[in-house]
Design a protein around this motif. Structure first.
Motif, PDB file in Angstrom:
ATOM      1  N   GLY A  70       0.843  -1.187   0.000  1.00 49.07           N
ATOM      2  CA  GLY A  70       0.000   0.000   0.000  1.00 49.07           C
ATOM      3  C   GLY A  70       0.877   1.235   0.000  1.00 49.07           C
ATOM      4  O   GLY A  70       2.035   1.198  -0.423  1.00 49.07           O
ATOM      5  N   LYS A  71       0.316   2.353   0.489  1.00 47.93           N
ATOM      6  CA  LYS A  71       1.099   3.583   0.622  1.00 47.93           C
ATOM      7  C   LYS A  71       2.360   3.268   1.426  1.00 47.93           C
ATOM      8  O   LYS A  71       3.455   3.704   1.096  1.00 47.93           O
ATOM      9  N   TYR A  72       2.183   2.513   2.502  1.00 49.53           N
ATOM     10  CA  TYR A  72       3.298   1.970   3.279  1.00 49.53           C
ATOM     11  C   TYR A  72       3.279   0.466   3.062  1.00 49.53           C
ATOM     12  O   TYR A  72       2.263  -0.188   3.280  1.00 49.53           O
ATOM     13  N   SER A  73       4.387  -0.095   2.604  1.00 48.73           N
ATOM     14  CA  SER A  73       4.477  -1.541   2.415  1.00 48.73           C
ATOM     15  C   SER A  73       5.392  -2.102   3.491  1.00 48.73           C
ATOM     16  O   SER A  73       6.408  -1.496   3.823  1.00 48.73           O
ATOM     17  N   LEU A  74       5.013  -3.266   4.020  1.00 51.45           N
ATOM     18  CA  LEU A  74       5.782  -3.891   5.094  1.00 51.45           C
ATOM     19  C   LEU A  74       6.407  -5.187   4.587  1.00 51.45           C
ATOM     20  O   LEU A  74       5.738  -6.001   3.948  1.00 51.45           O
ATOM     21  N   TYR A  75       7.697  -5.341   4.857  1.00 50.08           N
ATOM     22  CA  TYR A  75       8.448  -6.518   4.440  1.00 50.08           C
ATOM     23  C   TYR A  75       9.195  -7.092   5.639  1.00 50.08           C
ATOM     24  O   TYR A  75       9.585  -6.350   6.546  1.00 50.08           O
ATOM     25  N   SER A  76       9.408  -8.399   5.601  1.00 47.25           N
ATOM     26  CA  SER A  76      10.153  -9.073   6.656  1.00 47.25           C
ATOM     27  C   SER A  76      11.381  -9.751   6.049  1.00 47.25           C
ATOM     28  O   SER A  76      11.260 -10.478   5.072  1.00 47.25           O
ATOM     29  N   HIS A  77      12.539  -9.491   6.642  1.00 45.54           N
ATOM     30  CA  HIS A  77      13.763 -10.190   6.233  1.00 45.54           C
ATOM     31  C   HIS A  77      13.987 -11.300   7.253  1.00 45.54           C
ATOM     32  O   HIS A  77      14.415 -11.044   8.379  1.00 45.54           O
ATOM     33  N   ASP A  78      13.616 -12.534   6.872  1.00 49.16           N
ATOM     34  CA  ASP A  78      13.791 -13.701   7.728  1.00 49.16           C
ATOM     35  C   ASP A  78      15.151 -14.301   7.408  1.00 49.16           C
ATOM     36  O   ASP A  78      15.449 -14.550   6.247  1.00 49.16           O
ATOM     37  N   TYR A  79      15.960 -14.527   8.424  1.00 48.18           N
ATOM     38  CA  TYR A  79      17.281 -15.096   8.181  1.00 48.18           C
ATOM     39  C   TYR A  79      17.736 -15.918   9.380  1.00 48.18           C
ATOM     40  O   TYR A  79      17.125 -15.875  10.448  1.00 48.18           O
ATOM     41  N   LYS A  80      18.796 -16.675   9.174  1.00 46.35           N
ATOM     42  CA  LYS A  80      19.330 -17.529  10.234  1.00 46.35           C
ATOM     43  C   LYS A  80      20.801 -17.194  10.460  1.00 46.35           C
ATOM     44  O   LYS A  80      21.518 -16.845   9.530  1.00 46.35           O
ATOM     45  N   ILE A  81      21.200 -17.312  11.713  1.00 46.58           N
ATOM     46  CA  ILE A  81      22.599 -17.173  12.065  1.00 46.58           C
ATOM     47  C   ILE A  81      23.018 -18.429  12.825  1.00 46.58           C
ATOM     48  O   ILE A  81      22.179 -19.154  13.358  1.00 46.58           O
ATOM     49  N   MET A  82      24.324 -18.685  12.852  1.00 47.38           N
ATOM     50  CA  MET A  82      24.839 -19.842  13.568  1.00 47.38           C
ATOM     51  C   MET A  82      25.439 -19.346  14.888  1.00 47.38           C
ATOM     52  O   MET A  82      26.280 -18.449  14.887  1.00 47.38           O
ATOM     53  N   VAL A  83      24.941 -19.897  16.005  1.00 47.50           N
ATOM     54  CA  VAL A  83      25.409 -19.488  17.329  1.00 47.50           C
ATOM     55  C   VAL A  83      25.807 -20.721  18.134  1.00 47.50           C
ATOM     56  O   VAL A  83      25.466 -21.846  17.778  1.00 47.50           O
ATOM     57  N   ASP A  84      26.511 -20.499  19.245  1.00 47.81           N
ATOM     58  CA  ASP A  84      26.822 -21.599  20.152  1.00 47.81           C
ATOM     59  C   ASP A  84      25.521 -22.090  20.772  1.00 47.81           C
ATOM     60  O   ASP A  84      24.637 -21.286  21.112  1.00 47.81           O
ATOM     61  N   ASP A  85      25.382 -23.398  20.924  1.00 50.23           N
ATOM     62  CA  ASP A  85      24.175 -24.004  21.473  1.00 50.23           C
ATOM     63  C   ASP A  85      24.045 -23.661  22.956  1.00 50.23           C
ATOM     64  O   ASP A  85      24.877 -24.076  23.762  1.00 50.23           O
ATOM     65  N   PRO A  86      23.007 -22.886  23.325  1.00 48.11           N
ATOM     66  CA  PRO A  86      22.843 -22.537  24.741  1.00 48.11           C
ATOM     67  C   PRO A  86      22.467 -23.751  25.594  1.00 48.11           C
ATOM     68  O   PRO A  86      22.625 -23.733  26.806  1.00 48.11           O
ATOM     69  N   GLY A  87      21.999 -24.832  24.972  1.00 49.34           N
ATOM     70  CA  GLY A  87      21.609 -26.035  25.694  1.00 49.34           C
ATOM     71  C   GLY A  87      22.759 -27.000  25.924  1.00 49.34           C
ATOM     72  O   GLY A  87      22.598 -28.017  26.604  1.00 49.34           O
ATOM     73  N   ALA A  88      23.928 -26.688  25.383  1.00 53.40           N
ATOM     74  CA  ALA A  88      25.074 -27.587  25.548  1.00 53.40           C
ATOM     75  C   ALA A  88      25.546 -27.535  27.004  1.00 53.40           C
ATOM     76  O   ALA A  88      25.627 -26.470  27.606  1.00 53.40           O
TER      77      ALA A  88
END
Length: 185
Positions: A96-114
């Motif tokens: 519309g006049k204002y358009s909304l977009y989402s940038h979905d992405y993944k990063i690799m991190v240390d496992d907090p459950g380890a």
């Protein structure tokens, strides 16, 4: 093709492989491919004849598929997003006049459950940045008054009214979507 992320917990894909449509830069549409967005490398991958192929955002105009919630997920690569300074696949949420977009992405991190003392494990974490496009210019959505003023101009005065009347939490994607929808009316 072997998985290059065997040692990493989780998946590099935003969603599972699904039947979808690719849109080439010349407007040509290719339908019926099994596609998935690799959120770590920001490529759209597709399966054909037992092989896996990939397109980057600069080689494809966009793609779409029906996601696991049964909704049409439509992506475009028409914008250079400010946080990356290059074209990325971004999901269309509102137009519309204002358009909304989402940038979905993944990063690799240390496992907090380890557990302590075990070998360091890695895990994929999903992140999202929201962008608003107004008059062909793209802005990172931040819920700060000076940023909202920069994006929405005079309409920024309406935001607190909508937040209160619609009980919006602008940290939630769906609530930002409702705000953009209200501002477009």
């Amino acid at each position: 093709m072997s998985n290059p992320y065997n040692e990493v917990k989780g998946s590099q894909y935003i969603d599972d492989f699904r039947s979808g449509t690719l849109t080439l830069p010349n407007g040509q549409i290719i339908e019926g491919l099994q596609i998935a967005l690799n959120g770590f490398e920001n490529t759209i991958e597709y399966k054909m004849n037992g092989s896996l192929f990939a397109y980057s955002a600069d080689k494809l105009a966009g793609f779409s598929y029906v996601n696991s919630k049964g909704e049409l997920a439509e992506y475009t690569s028409e914008f250079v997003i400010p946080t990356q300074s290059k074209k990325r696949f971004i999901r269309v949420l509102e137009k519309g006049k204002y358009s909304l977009y989402s940038h979905d992405y993944k990063i690799m991190v240390d496992d907090p459950g380890a557990t302590y003392g075990t070998q360091a494990a890695k895990v994929f974490q999903t992140l999202e940045d929201l962008f608003v496009v107004k008059d062909g210019e793209i802005f990172l959505f931040k819920n700060k008054s000076k940023d909202l003023q920069k994006i929405f101009g005079e309409d920024a005065e309406k935001i607190p009214v909508f937040e209160k009347s619609l009980k919006l939490n602008l940290k939630e994607t769906n609530d930002v979507r409702l705000l953009i929808r209200a501002l477009n009316q």
